[in-house]
Design a protein around this motif. Structure first.
Motif: not given
Length: 226
Positions: A114, A61, A65, A57-59, A55, A67
């Protein structure tokens, strides 16, 4: 009718006995089937399900990462994982033979771990995305062994098509943020930077010599008056 039943009591008894056996057998088979399904449900409820996927990274992008997730409501014991790259890139690859992955040990129900796998542009070479192989071994609380083995591809990550140019956009955005921050401090004025060169040092030395000479001259005039 009664005389017939009395005359054939043995046969009637045998028929009813056989019917009773059939009914008893049916209930016994149904009960066994229900118990088997209950056991399977209990085993499935206590069975962990550990998987791995990629996925963004949420911060940030542009960072991909890894998972490692336990999708089950049961805890996983003795969790150990390993990941290797099937392509020659990225370089370096920090998760190769990683002690952190080998010693995961325990995953709570629905827990997700993660790990940064790499930066988007580094995961491509000649427009070909990187590919990885991951293997996970784990156990249930009652000691049953399970495993997960799969190939992970960067193109499975949402937004991967922007990875190769995102780093340029990121630099541009950071420069704009720095420019806005400076404007908030100094406004729209330009900063004037003055240098201190050899002429400045010579002028300062002359000023110091003049000050020392004036001080000495004042001391001499005071001595003469005395």
């Amino acid at each position: 009718m009664l005389e017939y039943l009395n005359d054939n009591a043995g046969g009637v008894t045998a028929i009813f006995t056989l019917a009773l056996l059939l009914v008893t057998g049916f209930y016994a088979w149904t009960t066994f089937d229900l118990l088997r399904e209950a056991r399977q449900s209990r085993l499935m409820a206590s069975e962990p399900r550990v998987v791995a996927y990629l996925r963004a990274n949420e911060v940030h992008s542009n960072i991909v990462q890894l998972h490692v997730a336990n999708l089950s409501g049961a805890a996983a014991m003795g969790v150990t994982a390993s990941i290797s790259k099937l392509t020659d890139w990225p370089n370096p690859f920090d998760l190769d033979n990683s002690k952190i992955l080998r010693d995961l040990k325990f995953l709570r129900p629905h827990e997700v771990l993660k790990f940064d796998l790499g930066v988007g542009p580094d995961l491509f070479q000649d427009d070909v995305p990187a590919e990885f192989q991951i293997a996970i071994a784990f156990q249930s609380l009652d000691g049953r062994a399970f495993s997960f083995d799969d190939k992970l591809r960067v193109e499975s990550v949402e937004g991967h098509s922007h990875f190769q140019i995102y780093s340029i956009d990121d630099v541009a955005r950071r420069l704009k943020e720095m420019t806005d921050a400076l404007r908030s401090v100094i406004g729209s004025r330009r900063l004037r930077v003055e240098t201190y060169d050899a002429d400045d040092r010579e002028a300062e030395r002359r000023r110091w010599d003049e000050q020392r000479a004036s001080i000495k001259g004042g001391d001499r005039s005071g001595d003469k008056k005395r």
